[in-house]
Design an enzyme around this catalytic site. Structure first.
Site: not given
Lengths: 403, 403
Positions: B298, B81, B37-38, B168, B316, B11-13
């Site tokens: 990713d 997973v 999702n974890k 950043e 993005q 459940a990342g981007y």
């Protein structure tokens, strides 16, 4: 005529209140008053268990010294006392030396670890702002680290000592843990708070009804008590205690030692004649050896004639002493009569978290729950009022009576 | 006819946006959608440097999954997973096994330490909520501990990597340090922030004017840069780097490794054909080997035809891919035409603390300072709007434009 130098060592309850009273009683032309303190702030020792648990921020528990002293009348020296030389009327500080005509020793307490192995190195102490803030951060850090290694000793918190400080601290912890669990995504059932006390019951010396009330309140919030148990060793990742002749080990990264204090060892090191590390003062609160040295607070020993035992070191007695010390310093300067100190016990209230407390007031009236909480907070506020007026009380006081 | 099972991993981007789009496009009678999702929350990976520095609370950077999925349409499975079995159309989880007709792999990244000794054990990583919150607490803890031992390595913060995340992060740190110094009574001049980068300049690949702007902004706030330097070893109490053929050692208890990521290794372990650890997807974002397996974010490798190098893994591109993945899953179910993914670069903005930023938007327009900050925060808010509507944007968005 040379103005006499008054030097007050320490800005704890006794030292700061003595200074504030001196600056009211003496004009700038009558004496030079110097106050020496390691930090540029005074702090409320009796609130440190809350700073340690993270329920009160250190900035509420401390007061900038410049906010309560009159800098036209009092010379504040931020330095650390290294040695008192009463024979020479001098005090050696880390960065300078002061000469005095009148000295007030208010150097407070240190933790006493009674030679228990590992305590100095591995346990935390509720001694001052720095050490208390460190306990708060240590708790936070271990809750955060728990996600990395799932090490349950990160969530076992062991408090050595079920006396006044130990019990007040576990009370705050019991309130704080649910907040910490929320902040760090940890299930509350994984956290343990374990209080270890050597006596057969916690709060030795307290009325049994009060003790029972405290234990019920704390056990209901998850605190575990191990009484009649002696802490034998603090290791980096565990603590060992003895109960019924058997050794037990609790895996923990967090042992807080709240079971003993002694007077600042500078007193003994400076060659004063001591009894249990303290100076047994005359009725006028002067040292028996030196006519110009007063002792206030935890470094002073006063016997309770009724039971032949010393009065315990509390904020209350230090504050009461400060009135007599200030009066007697002024009396010496002005050639007036010195007064004798007489302790007037105003009661004892122990908090059990911000919304529960218990204790005795007005001689023998027992108080529990919100009434005790209210009285305790009012008494804290009253101290601030005496120290720095209404402004200070409103700024640093406790007014969260109703939640 | 049996309803097809769609399983989304992660459940990342990429994963959460694919799920949100699928639940809008498919009726409850058309498919079973499962999201695995974890954690029970989605988090903003691009905000983790702020959580790590302590400038944004983790609760602002994460979103409860139940707040953005329609639980009547999507079955949320909180589990980890373990392995994908694409030959059997199954996914092995820690606590169960799922069968799928269509699979979406959105398992994100891991830190890559390139075999540098000691990094795994001693360095911190800005990987997820837990590891970022731990960095924040580690900083706090060492500032608190400093009063105990005066160990200057507690106040040396070394950041390995002067790429996007590293820069950043030091930007946030530069803003945070004065606050930490105030909280822990530490003189700011005792704190060092050291950024180590292997390339001759930080932010390799960025326009030189932007790089200069960033370095000036950060150096003005006390950040030290060591460029052309390779991190050789992370020890418990120091970090070693090589520059100009010479080894140097910085005493520090805080090394943050922000210099490398790789795709989740489950992909490789599950037997997929990989290129640099990722699945080089077809234009329709399916794995080259399996017609019913999509990859988003990713774990997907897409070549930039212009320079023959893969597009870097960013939020993005993951968010853009989710639209095509969702569309193509629906197309397979309904027998429609599949679409090809085409990356539309919308610009890149790097924050340098909450009140400074720089970057490129609209192809070649350079932005600096408050304009760049504003654009970056607006873009973050826009994502929240797309993910969960106005309510979510108002709840978790960034509206602190003016301080």
């Amino acid at each position: 005529m040379k103005k006499p130098n008054i030097v007050v060592l320490g800005a704890g309850y006794g030292g700061i209140m003595t200074t504030v009273k001196l600056q009211k009683s003496l004009g700038v032309n009558e004496a030079n008053i110097s106050l020496v303190n390691k930090n540029d702030y005074h702090y409320q020792t009796t609130w440190l268990h809350e700073v340690s648990a993270g329920t009160v921020h250190q900035d509420q528990a401390r007061i900038a010294i410049k906010d309560v002293i009159n800098q036209h009348k009092v010379n504040f020296v931020q330095d650390t006392v290294v040695e008192i030389k009463p024979g020479e009327n001098k005090v050696k500080l880390q960065n300078s030396e002061l000469e005095y005509d009148y000295l007030v020793i208010g150097l407070g307490f240190e933790s006493a670890t009674f030679g228990i192995p590992g305590l100095e190195e591995n346990a935390f102490m509720i001694n001052d702002i720095n050490s208390s803030r460190l306990i708060r951060e240590h708790l936070d850090y271990n809750f955060a680290e728990f996600h990395k290694d799932n090490n349950p000793s990160r969530l076992n918190i062991v408090v050595g000592g079920g006396g006044f400080t130990g019990i007040e601290f576990v009370g705050e912890l019991a309130n704080r843990i649910p907040e910490l669990c929320k902040e760090y995504d940890i299930d509350k059932s994984q956290v343990r708070i374990i209080n270890i006390e050597g006596a057969p019951t916690v709060l030795p010396g307290f009325d049994p009804e009060l003790v029972e009330y405290a234990m019920n309140s704390l056990e209901a919030r998850g605190v575990e008590f191990v009484t009649g148990a002696l802490l034998k060793e603090s290791k980096p990742e565990s603590v060992v205690y003895e109960k019924d002749g058997k050794l037990n080990e609790i895996p923990t990264l967090t042992t807080i030692w709240a079971a003993g204090v002694k007077a600042n060892t500078i007193v003994e090191k400076s060659g004063f004649e001591t009894n249990r590390g303290k100076i047994q003062v005359r009725p006028d609160l002067r040292s028996p050896e030196y006519d110009n040295v007063f002792v206030v607070g935890d470094c002073a020993l006063i016997m309770n004639e009724e039971n032949g035992r010393p009065y315990p070191p509390t904020a209350q007695i230090a504050i009461q002493q400060s009135g007599i010390v200030a009066h007697n310093v002024v009396a010496l300067i002005k050639g007036h009569e010195l007064e004798a100190f007489e302790y007037k016990p105003l009661g004892t209230l122990a908090s059990l978290g911000h919304n529960d407390a218990m204790g005795v007031v007005f001689g023998d009236k027992k108080l529990f729950g919100w009434k005790a909480t209210f009285m305790k907070k009012m008494s804290d506020n009253r101290y601030l009022l005496k120290l720095g007026g209404v402004g200070l009380m409103l700024k640093k006081g406790k007014f969260n009576f109703f939640y």
